[in-house]
Design a protein around this motif. Sequence first.
Motif, short mmCIF file in Angstrom:
data_model
loop_
_atom_site.label_atom_id
_atom_site.label_comp_id
_atom_site.label_asym_id
_atom_site.label_seq_id
_atom_site.Cartn_x
_atom_site.Cartn_y
_atom_site.Cartn_z
N GLU A 93 -12.88 -15.55 -29.26
CA GLU A 93 -14.02 -16.28 -28.71
C GLU A 93 -13.60 -17.53 -27.94
O GLU A 93 -14.21 -17.87 -26.92
CB GLU A 93 -14.99 -16.66 -29.84
N ALA A 94 -12.55 -18.24 -28.41
CA ALA A 94 -12.18 -19.50 -27.76
C ALA A 94 -10.69 -19.76 -27.90
O ALA A 94 -10.05 -19.31 -28.85
CB ALA A 94 -12.98 -20.65 -28.36
N PHE A 95 -10.14 -20.53 -26.96
CA PHE A 95 -8.70 -20.76 -26.87
C PHE A 95 -8.45 -22.15 -26.31
O PHE A 95 -9.00 -22.51 -25.27
CB PHE A 95 -8.09 -19.69 -25.96
N THR A 96 -7.64 -22.94 -27.02
CA THR A 96 -7.29 -24.30 -26.59
C THR A 96 -5.87 -24.31 -26.05
O THR A 96 -4.95 -23.84 -26.72
CB THR A 96 -7.40 -25.29 -27.77
N THR A 97 -5.69 -24.87 -24.85
CA THR A 97 -4.39 -24.81 -24.20
C THR A 97 -4.28 -25.86 -23.10
O THR A 97 -5.29 -26.27 -22.53
CB THR A 97 -4.19 -23.42 -23.56
N GLY A 145 -15.81 -16.04 -16.16
CA GLY A 145 -16.30 -15.63 -17.48
C GLY A 145 -15.95 -16.56 -18.61
O GLY A 145 -16.03 -16.17 -19.78
N VAL A 146 -15.54 -17.81 -18.28
CA VAL A 146 -15.22 -18.78 -19.34
C VAL A 146 -15.92 -20.11 -19.06
O VAL A 146 -16.13 -20.49 -17.91
CB VAL A 146 -13.69 -19.01 -19.47
N ARG A 147 -16.26 -20.79 -20.13
CA ARG A 147 -16.88 -22.11 -20.09
C ARG A 147 -15.93 -23.09 -20.77
O ARG A 147 -15.31 -22.75 -21.78
CB ARG A 147 -18.23 -22.07 -20.82
N ILE A 148 -15.84 -24.32 -20.25
CA ILE A 148 -15.00 -25.34 -20.86
C ILE A 148 -15.83 -26.13 -21.87
O ILE A 148 -16.80 -26.79 -21.51
CB ILE A 148 -14.43 -26.31 -19.81
N ILE A 149 -15.45 -26.06 -23.15
CA ILE A 149 -16.20 -26.77 -24.19
C ILE A 149 -15.41 -27.94 -24.77
O ILE A 149 -15.90 -28.65 -25.66
CB ILE A 149 -16.66 -25.82 -25.32
N GLY A 150 -14.18 -28.13 -24.28
CA GLY A 150 -13.37 -29.26 -24.74
C GLY A 150 -12.39 -29.67 -23.68
O GLY A 150 -11.76 -28.81 -23.05
N ALA A 151 -12.28 -30.97 -23.41
CA ALA A 151 -11.28 -31.51 -22.48
C ALA A 151 -10.54 -32.61 -23.21
O ALA A 151 -11.16 -33.55 -23.71
CB ALA A 151 -11.96 -32.04 -21.22
N ILE A 152 -9.22 -32.50 -23.29
CA ILE A 152 -8.44 -33.31 -24.23
C ILE A 152 -7.22 -33.91 -23.56
O ILE A 152 -6.44 -33.19 -22.93
CB ILE A 152 -7.96 -32.42 -25.42
N PHE A 153 -7.03 -35.23 -23.70
CA PHE A 153 -5.75 -35.81 -23.29
C PHE A 153 -4.68 -35.29 -24.23
O PHE A 153 -4.81 -35.39 -25.45
CB PHE A 153 -5.79 -37.34 -23.35
N LEU A 242 -0.47 -34.38 -19.32
CA LEU A 242 -1.02 -33.07 -19.65
C LEU A 242 -2.47 -33.17 -20.12
O LEU A 242 -2.82 -34.04 -20.93
CB LEU A 242 -0.20 -32.40 -20.75
N VAL A 243 -3.29 -32.28 -19.61
CA VAL A 243 -4.69 -32.16 -20.05
C VAL A 243 -4.85 -30.79 -20.69
O VAL A 243 -4.44 -29.78 -20.11
CB VAL A 243 -5.66 -32.31 -18.87
N SER A 244 -5.42 -30.76 -21.88
CA SER A 244 -5.73 -29.49 -22.54
C SER A 244 -7.22 -29.22 -22.46
O SER A 244 -8.03 -30.16 -22.42
CB SER A 244 -5.29 -29.52 -24.00
N VAL A 245 -7.57 -27.95 -22.44
CA VAL A 245 -8.97 -27.56 -22.41
C VAL A 245 -9.21 -26.46 -23.44
O VAL A 245 -8.28 -25.72 -23.79
CB VAL A 245 -9.40 -27.05 -21.02
N THR A 246 -10.44 -26.37 -23.90
CA THR A 246 -10.83 -25.24 -24.74
C THR A 246 -11.79 -24.38 -23.95
O THR A 246 -12.83 -24.84 -23.49
CB THR A 246 -11.49 -25.70 -26.04
N LEU A 247 -11.38 -23.12 -23.77
CA LEU A 247 -12.19 -22.15 -23.04
C LEU A 247 -12.93 -21.28 -24.05
O LEU A 247 -12.34 -20.84 -25.04
CB LEU A 247 -11.31 -21.24 -22.17
#
Length: 343
Positions: A93-97, A145-153, A242-247
Motif C-alpha cells: 500500500e505504501a513505501f517510504t524512500t 497512480g501514487v499520492r505523496i503522503i509524507g515528505a521528510i528531510f 536528501l528528501v524522502s517521500v512516502t508514496l
Amino acid sequence: MTKETKRFTLTRRALGAIAAVSLMLPFAGSAYAQSTMKLASATINDVQHEWQKEFQKEVGARVGDALNVELYPASQLGAIPRMAEGVLLGTIEAFTTPTSFVTNVDPRFQAFDVPGLFVDANEVGAVIHDEDFRDYLETLFLDKGVRIIGAIFNSPTQILTREPVTTLEGFKGLKVRTFASPLQMEPMAALGVNPTPLALSEVTPQLQAGGIDGMLAGIPILSAFKFYDTAKHVTNIDMTQLVSVTLVNEAWFQSQPEEVRTAIIEAGRAAEKTVFPWGVENVERAEKAWLDNGGEVHTLTEDQKNELHATFAKVAEEVIADQPEVVEVKERIAAKLKEVRSK
C-alpha cells in the motif's frame, strides 16, 4: 414421514442455513472489515522509520482500528525496486524512500536531487512543509497512480570509501554505489567515479569483496547499518540534501472511507513536522556514533569544494536541460526557496 426422514430433512435444512450464512459472511464482513496498510522501507532506525512510527500513532489517534498500519522496515518486503513496483501495482500500500530511488517511476522526482538546490536542512523544511508546496507535491504524481503522503528531510549526501579520500583526484577510478538517479550518477561520473546503482542490501557484501570501493549515502544510514565495520572513511561533499517521500497507491487510497483518507493525509503531514527536528539532530547523533566507533570524517579544501560544487552544478543543468517537466518542478522549488531566503 418417518423419524429418519424428518431428521434428514431438518439436518439438510440446518446445513443449508449454515451454508447460506457462510456465503453471506464475506460480504457482510467486508463492510466492517479493518483495512490494512503495509508501509515499507529499505532502512531502519533512521528518520524514515521514525516518520513511519509517528504516522502509525497519528493514524491510530484519528481513526482507531479502522486502519491497521503495519510497518516493514529494513527491506522486509523486498529490495527497493520491488517495493517501488509493489506500491505501483498495489501489492504494497505504501513505501517510504529517498526521491532518488523512484526516478524510474517518474523522472520529476529528479528535481529534488539537483546538487546545491538546498543549502541545509532548514531550507528543505521551509519548502516541504509549506502548505502550498505540500498541496502541490501531494498530487503531483497522481498520473502515475501514487499520492505523496509524507515528505521528510533525510540527510546531506556524503561519500563512504574503504580508503581515505581528501582530494578530488582521490575520487578518480573509484567504483561507487549510487542511487539510480541520473543526478547522482552523472555528477559522480564527471569526477572520474564509476557510478554503480545497487540495492542497499547488496552494499556490504560488495564492499567486503572489493566489488565496489564506496557508496553515496547520508551518514545516519552509514551509522545505523554499522558500515564502520566494513569501510571507515566518509568524505563530506555536501552534494545534496536528501528528501524522502512516502508514496501510497492511489487506487487503494481512494478505496478507503472518507474518514480514513482524511486521517492518512493529516497523519502524514503531522508526522513529517514532528520528525523534522528529530531528523536534524539524528544527523549529528549519527556522525558522533560514526566517530565513536572508529570511523573517520574527511573534508576537502575550500578551493576543491568550490570546484566540486561547480562541476556538480554544470552537470545537473546539462542532465535536466531537455526534461521540461523536471525543470518545472525544480523551478517551483527554487521559487519557494527565493521566497524563503528573502525573509
